[in-house]
Design an enzyme around this catalytic site. Structure first.
Site, short mmCIF file in Angstrom:
data_model
loop_
_atom_site.label_atom_id
_atom_site.label_comp_id
_atom_site.label_asym_id
_atom_site.label_seq_id
_atom_site.Cartn_x
_atom_site.Cartn_y
_atom_site.Cartn_z
CG ASP A 189 -1.89 1.11 1.26
OD1 ASP A 189 -2.14 1.74 0.20
OD2 ASP A 189 -2.44 1.39 2.35
CE LYS B 72 -3.13 5.30 1.11
NZ LYS B 72 -2.49 4.26 1.93
CG ASP C 166 7.05 11.11 -9.04
OD1 ASP C 166 7.33 11.94 -9.92
OD2 ASP C 166 7.68 10.98 -7.98
CB ILE C 167 6.66 12.35 -13.86
CG1 ILE C 167 7.96 11.57 -13.54
CG2 ILE C 167 6.74 13.78 -13.33
CD1 ILE C 167 9.17 12.14 -14.24
#
Length: 231
Positions: free
Chosen positions: A60, A62, A65-66
């Site tokens: 987990d 999450k 980002d790019i």
């Protein structure tokens, strides 16, 4: 099927996590590793160890980002043989994650709205929708992106199921059996009710991990889950 229980190993150290896994032997075989253990307790190594032992692991993390960073990060997790991985349910992020997981059995889950948030929190974050409206938007975007499932509050599970259809996973934290402490969760539900609403996987942490007998607590939740079969 009767739904799947995932135990959240939200502890500080690998030793604590390993002890919980041992205590839960025969009662649970699917474990969530989040920030606390992943970054502070050698959780990545523990996850690979659990996978080698035939357990199922949900990282987990999450991710957000790019595209290139998300894609490569997801690919790295996919190579471990993990079962599930979370990314934030932004369309661009989800599409990159799908690319990174291609050819593997890793299920990508989009995190819609955290169960610690309510309408006031969503408004404070700058969204011009209430909690349910934002979850509905993210559910439609997750389905369009082709990911494996969505993380949402059990209170939104029924709505999400109508949007994503019968095949996508709906993973619900915020599960609190009768008599347990709600803590920092704001949108909670009991195990049987969450399954009845359309959830496929229930993530349970403190009601199991803080119990005097974690295995007994897990078995009690599983018993409640078996009382409701989902299609």
């Amino acid at each position: 099927m009767a739904g799947t229980l995932i135990v959240a190993l939200d502890v500080d150290t690998r030793r604590e996590a390993a002890a919980l896994v041992e205590a839960l032997d025969g009662a649970a075989d699917f474990f969530k590793i989040g920030y606390q253990l992943f970054y502070g307790g050698d959780g990545f190594a523990l996850g690979k160890e659990l996978l080698a032992a035939g357990k199922r692991v949900f990282f987990d993390l999450k991710l957000l980002d790019i595209d290139n960073t998300v894609e490569r990060g997801v690919a790295a997790i996919a190579r471990t043989g993990a079962t599930m991985l979370t990314v934030h349910a932004y369309p661009q992020c989800m599409r990159a994650a799908v690319t990174g997981a291609a050819g593997s059995d890793l299920t990508i889950l989009g995190v819609s709205v955290l169960t610690s948030m309510d309408d006031k929190d969503v408004a404070e974050a700058g969204f011009a929708r209430d909690t349910a409206g934002l979850v509905a938007l993210r559910a439609g975007q997750a389905r369009a992106a082709g990911i494996g499932g969505l993380v949402c509050s059990p209170r939104e599970a029924e709505m999400v199921r109508t949007i994503v259809g019968p095949d996508m996973a709906i993973v619900t934290p915020g599960i609190r059996p009768a008599g347990s402490v709600v803590g920092d969760q704001k949108r909670v539900m009991g195990p049987a009710a969450a399954l009845a609403a359309g959830a496929s996987h229930l993530v349970v942490g403190r009601p199991i991990t803080a119990a005097a007998d974690p295995a007994a607590a897990a078995r009690a939740i599983l018993a409640e889950m078996r009382g409701h079969a989902i299609a």
